[in-house]
Design a protein around this motif. Structure first.
Motif, PDB file in Angstrom:
ATOM      1  N   PRO A  88       3.122  -6.707  -3.159  1.00  0.00           N
ATOM      2  CA  PRO A  88       2.929  -5.770  -2.042  1.00  0.00           C
ATOM      3  C   PRO A  88       1.933  -6.299  -1.023  1.00  0.00           C
ATOM      4  CG  PRO A  88       1.873  -4.967  -4.038  1.00  0.00           C
ATOM      5  CD  PRO A  88       2.695  -6.146  -4.448  1.00  0.00           C
ATOM      6  N   GLN A  89       2.317  -6.237   0.255  1.00  0.00           N
ATOM      7  CA  GLN A  89       1.471  -6.713   1.337  1.00  0.00           C
ATOM      8  C   GLN A  89       0.952  -5.564   2.205  1.00  0.00           C
ATOM      9  OE1 GLN A  89       0.627 -10.012   1.804  1.00  0.00           O
ATOM     10  NE2 GLN A  89       1.593 -10.261  -0.183  1.00  0.00           N
ATOM     11  N   ASN A  90       1.458  -4.371   1.994  1.00  0.00           N
ATOM     12  CA  ASN A  90       1.100  -3.252   2.856  1.00  0.00           C
ATOM     13  C   ASN A  90       0.681  -2.074   1.988  1.00  0.00           C
ATOM     14  OD1 ASN A  90       0.729  -1.794   5.191  1.00  0.00           O
ATOM     15  ND2 ASN A  90       2.857  -1.120   5.286  1.00  0.00           N
ATOM     16  N   ILE A  91      -0.482  -2.215   1.340  1.00  0.00           N
ATOM     17  CA  ILE A  91      -0.966  -1.185   0.437  1.00  0.00           C
ATOM     18  C   ILE A  91      -2.225  -0.556   1.014  1.00  0.00           C
ATOM     19  CG2 ILE A  91       0.046  -2.202  -1.623  1.00  0.00           C
ATOM     20  CD1 ILE A  91      -2.601  -3.520  -2.210  1.00  0.00           C
ATOM     21  N   ALA A  92      -2.621   0.574   0.457  1.00  0.00           N
ATOM     22  CA  ALA A  92      -3.751   1.317   1.014  1.00  0.00           C
ATOM     23  C   ALA A  92      -5.072   0.776   0.485  1.00  0.00           C
ATOM     24  CB  ALA A  92      -3.616   2.797   0.672  1.00  0.00           C
ATOM     25  N   CYS A  93      -6.029   0.625   1.384  1.00  0.00           N
ATOM     26  CA  CYS A  93      -7.394   0.245   1.024  1.00  0.00           C
ATOM     27  C   CYS A  93      -8.013   1.382   0.215  1.00  0.00           C
ATOM     28  CB  CYS A  93      -8.196  -0.010   2.289  1.00  0.00           C
ATOM     29  SG  CYS A  93      -9.977  -0.179   2.031  1.00  0.00           S
ATOM     30  N   ILE A  94      -8.757   1.059  -0.840  1.00  0.00           N
ATOM     31  CA  ILE A  94      -9.332   2.100  -1.689  1.00  0.00           C
ATOM     32  C   ILE A  94     -10.447   2.867  -0.982  1.00  0.00           C
ATOM     33  CG2 ILE A  94      -8.735   0.898  -3.823  1.00  0.00           C
ATOM     34  CD1 ILE A  94     -11.717   0.134  -4.042  1.00  0.00           C
ATOM     35  N   LEU A  95     -11.001   2.307   0.095  1.00  0.00           N
ATOM     36  CA  LEU A  95     -12.072   2.991   0.808  1.00  0.00           C
ATOM     37  C   LEU A  95     -11.573   3.805   1.998  1.00  0.00           C
ATOM     38  CD1 LEU A  95     -15.049   0.475   0.680  1.00  0.00           C
ATOM     39  CD2 LEU A  95     -15.149   2.893   0.104  1.00  0.00           C
ATOM     40  N   CYS A  96     -10.918   3.147   2.954  1.00  0.00           N
ATOM     41  CA  CYS A  96     -10.483   3.878   4.150  1.00  0.00           C
ATOM     42  C   CYS A  96      -9.121   4.536   3.968  1.00  0.00           C
ATOM     43  CB  CYS A  96     -10.459   2.942   5.357  1.00  0.00           C
ATOM     44  SG  CYS A  96      -9.203   1.643   5.277  1.00  0.00           S
ATOM     45  N   ARG A  97      -8.413   4.181   2.891  1.00  0.00           N
ATOM     46  CA  ARG A  97      -7.104   4.736   2.541  1.00  0.00           C
ATOM     47  C   ARG A  97      -6.023   4.391   3.566  1.00  0.00           C
ATOM     48  NH1 ARG A  97      -8.291   8.793  -1.183  1.00  0.00           N
ATOM     49  NH2 ARG A  97      -6.117   8.582  -1.836  1.00  0.00           N
ATOM     50  N   GLN A  98      -6.298   3.408   4.443  1.00  0.00           N
ATOM     51  CA  GLN A  98      -5.313   2.975   5.424  1.00  0.00           C
ATOM     52  C   GLN A  98      -4.424   1.904   4.824  1.00  0.00           C
ATOM     53  OE1 GLN A  98      -5.080   4.418   8.604  1.00  0.00           O
ATOM     54  NE2 GLN A  98      -6.551   5.811   7.642  1.00  0.00           N
ATOM     55  N   ARG A  99      -3.154   1.916   5.220  1.00  0.00           N
ATOM     56  CA  ARG A  99      -2.213   0.913   4.734  1.00  0.00           C
ATOM     57  C   ARG A  99      -2.248  -0.273   5.682  1.00  0.00           C
ATOM     58  NH1 ARG A  99       0.951   2.924   0.752  1.00  0.00           N
ATOM     59  NH2 ARG A  99       2.445   1.238   0.963  1.00  0.00           N
ATOM     60  N   VAL A 100      -2.836  -1.347   5.216  1.00  0.00           N
ATOM     61  CA  VAL A 100      -2.996  -2.549   6.037  1.00  0.00           C
ATOM     62  C   VAL A 100      -2.571  -3.777   5.237  1.00  0.00           C
ATOM     63  CG1 VAL A 100      -4.836  -1.613   7.486  1.00  0.00           C
ATOM     64  CG2 VAL A 100      -5.410  -2.685   5.314  1.00  0.00           C
ATOM     65  N   ARG A 101      -2.493  -4.910   5.906  1.00  0.00           N
ATOM     66  CA  ARG A 101      -1.992  -6.126   5.262  1.00  0.00           C
ATOM     67  C   ARG A 101      -3.091  -7.095   4.825  1.00  0.00           C
ATOM     68  NH1 ARG A 101       3.298  -7.280   5.307  1.00  0.00           N
ATOM     69  NH2 ARG A 101       4.676  -5.809   6.362  1.00  0.00           N
ATOM     70  N   ASP A 102      -4.343  -6.764   5.116  1.00  0.00           N
ATOM     71  CA  ASP A 102      -5.418  -7.709   4.765  1.00  0.00           C
ATOM     72  C   ASP A 102      -6.252  -7.196   3.594  1.00  0.00           C
ATOM     73  OD1 ASP A 102      -6.575  -5.636   6.129  1.00  0.00           O
ATOM     74  OD2 ASP A 102      -7.900  -6.890   7.345  1.00  0.00           O
ATOM     75  N   ILE A 103      -5.586  -6.618   2.607  1.00  0.00           N
ATOM     76  CA  ILE A 103      -6.269  -6.121   1.406  1.00  0.00           C
ATOM     77  C   ILE A 103      -6.636  -7.299   0.505  1.00  0.00           C
ATOM     78  CG2 ILE A 103      -6.039  -4.682  -0.652  1.00  0.00           C
ATOM     79  CD1 ILE A 103      -6.008  -2.979   1.756  1.00  0.00           C
ATOM     80  N   ASP A 104      -7.891  -7.329   0.013  1.00  0.00           N
ATOM     81  CA  ASP A 104      -8.278  -8.399  -0.910  1.00  0.00           C
ATOM     82  C   ASP A 104      -7.867  -8.036  -2.335  1.00  0.00           C
ATOM     83  OD1 ASP A 104     -10.162  -6.620  -1.960  1.00  0.00           O
ATOM     84  OD2 ASP A 104     -11.848  -7.517  -0.894  1.00  0.00           O
ATOM     85  N   ASP A 105      -8.173  -8.921  -3.275  1.00  0.00           N
ATOM     86  CA  ASP A 105      -7.722  -8.696  -4.649  1.00  0.00           C
ATOM     87  C   ASP A 105      -8.480  -7.580  -5.354  1.00  0.00           C
ATOM     88  OD1 ASP A 105     -10.127 -10.004  -4.886  1.00  0.00           O
ATOM     89  OD2 ASP A 105      -9.435 -11.473  -6.357  1.00  0.00           O
ATOM     90  N   LYS A 106      -9.467  -6.998  -4.678  1.00  0.00           N
ATOM     91  CA  LYS A 106     -10.201  -5.854  -5.233  1.00  0.00           C
ATOM     92  C   LYS A 106      -9.743  -4.540  -4.599  1.00  0.00           C
ATOM     93  CE  LYS A 106     -12.680  -8.390  -7.941  1.00  0.00           C
ATOM     94  NZ  LYS A 106     -11.952  -9.635  -7.706  1.00  0.00           N
ATOM     95  N   GLY A 107      -8.706  -4.614  -3.723  1.00  0.00           N
ATOM     96  CA  GLY A 107      -8.150  -3.405  -3.133  1.00  0.00           C
ATOM     97  C   GLY A 107      -8.858  -2.909  -1.897  1.00  0.00           C
TER      98      GLY A 107
END
Length: 239
Positions: free
Chosen positions: A16-35
């Motif tokens: 998955p390349q378009n998942i939600a950031c655990i902090l801002c909850r936005q679905r973006v493509r630059d998520i690191d391996d810690k979410g």
């Protein structure tokens, strides 16, 4: 759906390349391996000096804070990783009360990094602040124990989740004054296996350091059971 679209759909499930950031909850493509997305990672409210050398809370000028000038804590020193901002509070709330136990991997990793950078401690055993059995059944896990496991795995120190127990079911600490918190915790903790901490340096793990009442009471009973020193390490701190 053509073959290319099917292939892309399969790859998106596997990687998955378009998942939600655990902090801002936005679905973006630059998520690191810690979410965490790049923007949130850059803005992470990491605590930096000056901090109180005793409780680890941020201070305006170098030196001991006003609280520690008048309170005799039993622990040797405390360090926290993050400021307890509304965003971090919400994240910890999801972790503790929302059943999102997998967040321990990210939160634990932040603790690992801070421990290696800021904690010049030689510790023999890691002990998480325990939950009462009734509260642990309600939540499904002890958040402090999950954080302790992540830290212990990376730094190579044994985690003992059985040595310290919460024998008294207390009302939640949130909303109580420092004095009320201290009263609420009297007789709450007990060391079940003194031999596991006797003459050892103990690293006590909790999620949030607010007034320090909980970790101080835990430190007191650990020292009474024979621990040589107790260090406190928490994910966040706030007043």
């Amino acid at each position: 759906m053509n073959l290319f679209a099917i292939k892309e759909a399969i790859l998106d499930i596997l990687y998955p390349q378009n998942i939600a950031c655990i902090l801002c909850r936005q679905r973006v493509r630059d998520i690191d391996d810690k979410g965490v997305c790049r923007a949130c990672a850059d803005a992470l409210p990491v605590i930096v000096p000056p901090v109180c050398p005793k409780c680890g809370r941020p201070v305006v000028e170098e030196g001991i804070c006003n609280d520690c000038a008048y309170v005799l804590y039993h622990f040797e020193q405390a360090v926290s990783v993050l400021h307890y901002t509304p965003e971090i509070k919400q994240l910890i709330h999801r972790f503790k009360y929302g059943g999102v136990s997998y967040l321990s991997r990210t939160l634990g990793w932040w603790m690992v990094q801070a421990f290696e950078q800021r904690c010049n401690w030689n510790v023999d055993v890691i002990v998480p602040v325990p939950l009462h059995s009734r509260r642990q059944r309600q939540r499904g896990f002890n958040q402090s124990a999950l954080l302790a496991r992540e830290l212990g795995r990376y730094i190579g120190v044994t985690v003992n989740e059985d040595v310290l127990v919460r024998k008294k079911y207390t009302s939640p600490q949130a909303g109580l004054s420092k004095f009320q918190r201290m009263q609420n915790l009297q007789g709450a903790f007990e060391v079940k296996a003194p031999e596991a901490v006797r003459d050892k340096s103990v690293l006590l793990i909790d999620d949030v350091f607010t007034t320090g009442s909980t970790v101080d009471e835990c430190s007191r009973v650990l020292l009474e059971a024979g621990a040589r020193k107790v260090y406190v390490f928490t994910l966040a701190t706030g007043r």
